[in-house]
Write a protein that holds these residues in place. Sequence first.
Motif, PDB file in Angstrom:
ATOM      1  N   CYS A 111      90.039   8.029 -40.114  1.00 37.92           N
ATOM      2  CA  CYS A 111      91.075   7.395 -39.289  1.00 37.92           C
ATOM      3  C   CYS A 111      92.325   7.113 -40.103  1.00 37.92           C
ATOM      4  CB  CYS A 111      90.546   6.098 -38.676  1.00 37.92           C
ATOM      5  SG  CYS A 111      89.251   6.318 -37.430  1.00 37.92           S
ATOM      6  N   VAL A 120     100.917   8.816 -34.742  1.00 41.82           N
ATOM      7  CA  VAL A 120      99.481   8.542 -34.683  1.00 41.82           C
ATOM      8  C   VAL A 120      99.232   7.175 -35.304  1.00 41.82           C
ATOM      9  CG1 VAL A 120      97.176   9.245 -35.405  1.00 41.82           C
ATOM     10  CG2 VAL A 120      98.872  10.972 -34.769  1.00 41.82           C
ATOM     11  N   THR A 124      95.148   5.698 -31.624  1.00 44.85           N
ATOM     12  CA  THR A 124      95.023   7.152 -31.491  1.00 44.85           C
ATOM     13  C   THR A 124      94.057   7.708 -32.527  1.00 44.85           C
ATOM     14  OG1 THR A 124      97.303   7.272 -30.695  1.00 44.85           O
ATOM     15  CG2 THR A 124      96.300   9.317 -31.435  1.00 44.85           C
ATOM     16  N   VAL A 128      90.614   9.685 -31.624  1.00 45.62           N
ATOM     17  CA  VAL A 128      90.418  11.084 -32.018  1.00 45.62           C
ATOM     18  C   VAL A 128      89.106  11.241 -32.781  1.00 45.62           C
ATOM     19  CG1 VAL A 128      91.274  12.923 -33.513  1.00 45.62           C
ATOM     20  CG2 VAL A 128      92.864  11.694 -32.037  1.00 45.62           C
ATOM     21  N   GLY A 135      85.993  17.681 -36.482  1.00 43.57           N
ATOM     22  CA  GLY A 135      86.650  18.836 -35.879  1.00 43.57           C
ATOM     23  C   GLY A 135      85.966  20.169 -36.092  1.00 43.57           C
ATOM     24  N   ILE A 148      91.792  19.280 -25.537  1.00 42.51           N
ATOM     25  CA  ILE A 148      92.431  18.029 -25.122  1.00 42.51           C
ATOM     26  C   ILE A 148      93.251  18.241 -23.855  1.00 42.51           C
ATOM     27  CG2 ILE A 148      94.107  16.248 -25.814  1.00 42.51           C
ATOM     28  CD1 ILE A 148      93.253  16.720 -28.693  1.00 42.51           C
ATOM     29  N   LEU A 174      92.536  10.378 -24.605  1.00 45.61           N
ATOM     30  CA  LEU A 174      93.028  10.919 -25.872  1.00 45.61           C
ATOM     31  C   LEU A 174      94.351  11.651 -25.670  1.00 45.61           C
ATOM     32  CD1 LEU A 174      92.616  11.453 -28.856  1.00 45.61           C
ATOM     33  CD2 LEU A 174      91.137  13.373 -28.261  1.00 45.61           C
ATOM     34  N   ARG A 175      94.448  12.412 -24.597  1.00 37.66           N
ATOM     35  CA  ARG A 175      95.693  13.126 -24.312  1.00 37.66           C
ATOM     36  C   ARG A 175      96.841  12.149 -24.069  1.00 37.66           C
ATOM     37  NH1 ARG A 175      93.837  15.910 -20.684  1.00 37.66           N
ATOM     38  NH2 ARG A 175      94.459  14.732 -18.843  1.00 37.66           N
ATOM     39  N   LEU A 178      98.088  10.715 -27.419  1.00 40.10           N
ATOM     40  CA  LEU A 178      98.894  11.673 -28.168  1.00 40.10           C
ATOM     41  C   LEU A 178     100.266  11.868 -27.528  1.00 40.10           C
ATOM     42  CD1 LEU A 178      96.184  14.338 -29.070  1.00 40.10           C
ATOM     43  CD2 LEU A 178      97.405  12.862 -30.661  1.00 40.10           C
ATOM     44  N   ALA A 221      98.021  17.485 -32.563  1.00 44.05           N
ATOM     45  CA  ALA A 221      96.604  17.831 -32.420  1.00 44.05           C
ATOM     46  C   ALA A 221      96.196  18.909 -33.421  1.00 44.05           C
ATOM     47  CB  ALA A 221      96.330  18.302 -30.990  1.00 44.05           C
ATOM     48  N   ILE A 224      96.037  17.350 -36.862  1.00 46.28           N
ATOM     49  CA  ILE A 224      94.842  16.509 -36.947  1.00 46.28           C
ATOM     50  C   ILE A 224      93.609  17.363 -37.238  1.00 46.28           C
ATOM     51  CG2 ILE A 224      93.243  15.166 -35.524  1.00 46.28           C
ATOM     52  CD1 ILE A 224      95.701  13.872 -34.225  1.00 46.28           C
ATOM     53  N   TRP A 225      93.472  18.502 -36.559  1.00 41.25           N
ATOM     54  CA  TRP A 225      92.312  19.362 -36.815  1.00 41.25           C
ATOM     55  C   TRP A 225      92.291  19.820 -38.261  1.00 41.25           C
ATOM     56  CZ3 TRP A 225      91.897  24.306 -38.670  1.00 41.25           C
ATOM     57  CH2 TRP A 225      90.611  24.870 -38.633  1.00 41.25           C
TER      58      TRP A 225
END
Length: 238
Positions: A111, A120, A124, A128, A135, A148, A174-175, A178, A221, A224-225
């Motif tokens: 996190c 973020v 958030t 996530v 991921g 997402i 979540l969407r 973001l 997104a 983040i991945w």
Amino acid sequence: MRPNMKFVPTKSEEQQDIRALHRARRRLVNHRTALVSQMRGLLLDRGIPITLSSGRAHRAIPEILENKTNGLSAMSREVIGDLFDFLGQIDAQITTFDRRIDAVFKSNEDCRLIARICGVGPKTATAVVSAVGDGREFKNGRHLAAWIGLVPRQHSSGDKRLLMGISKRGDRHLRNLLIHGARSVVRVAQRKTDPFSQWVNSLRERRGINRAIVAAANKSARIIWAMLNRKEQFRVHA
């Protein structure tokens, strides 16, 4: 049996606990919005308008209740006063959940890692991680963004390619987080000159603010991945 079927990422007990926090908080926020709407409707029936905002309602309703010359009956004043007291209880409970989410955020390395991304924050980041873990269930960042619901729906045939609005699949909460974070990024980008802000400003001028916000959320997104999957630090390009 079905090797090509896409499944929801398996969640650990810790992820389920974090999702429970978010779901409970979201329920309270929905109750707060409904309560403010109800008080607004009751006051409008008596010709007293207020804005549909929790913060402004907290400031306006006490003044309305104290004003003895606004034509509000004693019964209505009592009913709205009781509802306003209930609103305070809901706010206190939401604050308690916020503290719990902040505690989870501070104790979770993943996190804190992705919270370095612009737009973020703790809510958030915890949402996530509770939804996608590291991921690894997704092949790349685009697959996560598509899960997402932040990629365009396509209606293509032959050599004609038509891109429509975002698919809105996956986790709606979540969407929304973001998108809200991307909205703040697009807003402050107007005062910055770094490459990312220039890209956001250019996109906003060419395609409009709404598409720029969705594009910024999509990029978040994907970043983040990459950070969760590869455990990489966020690097701001000068």
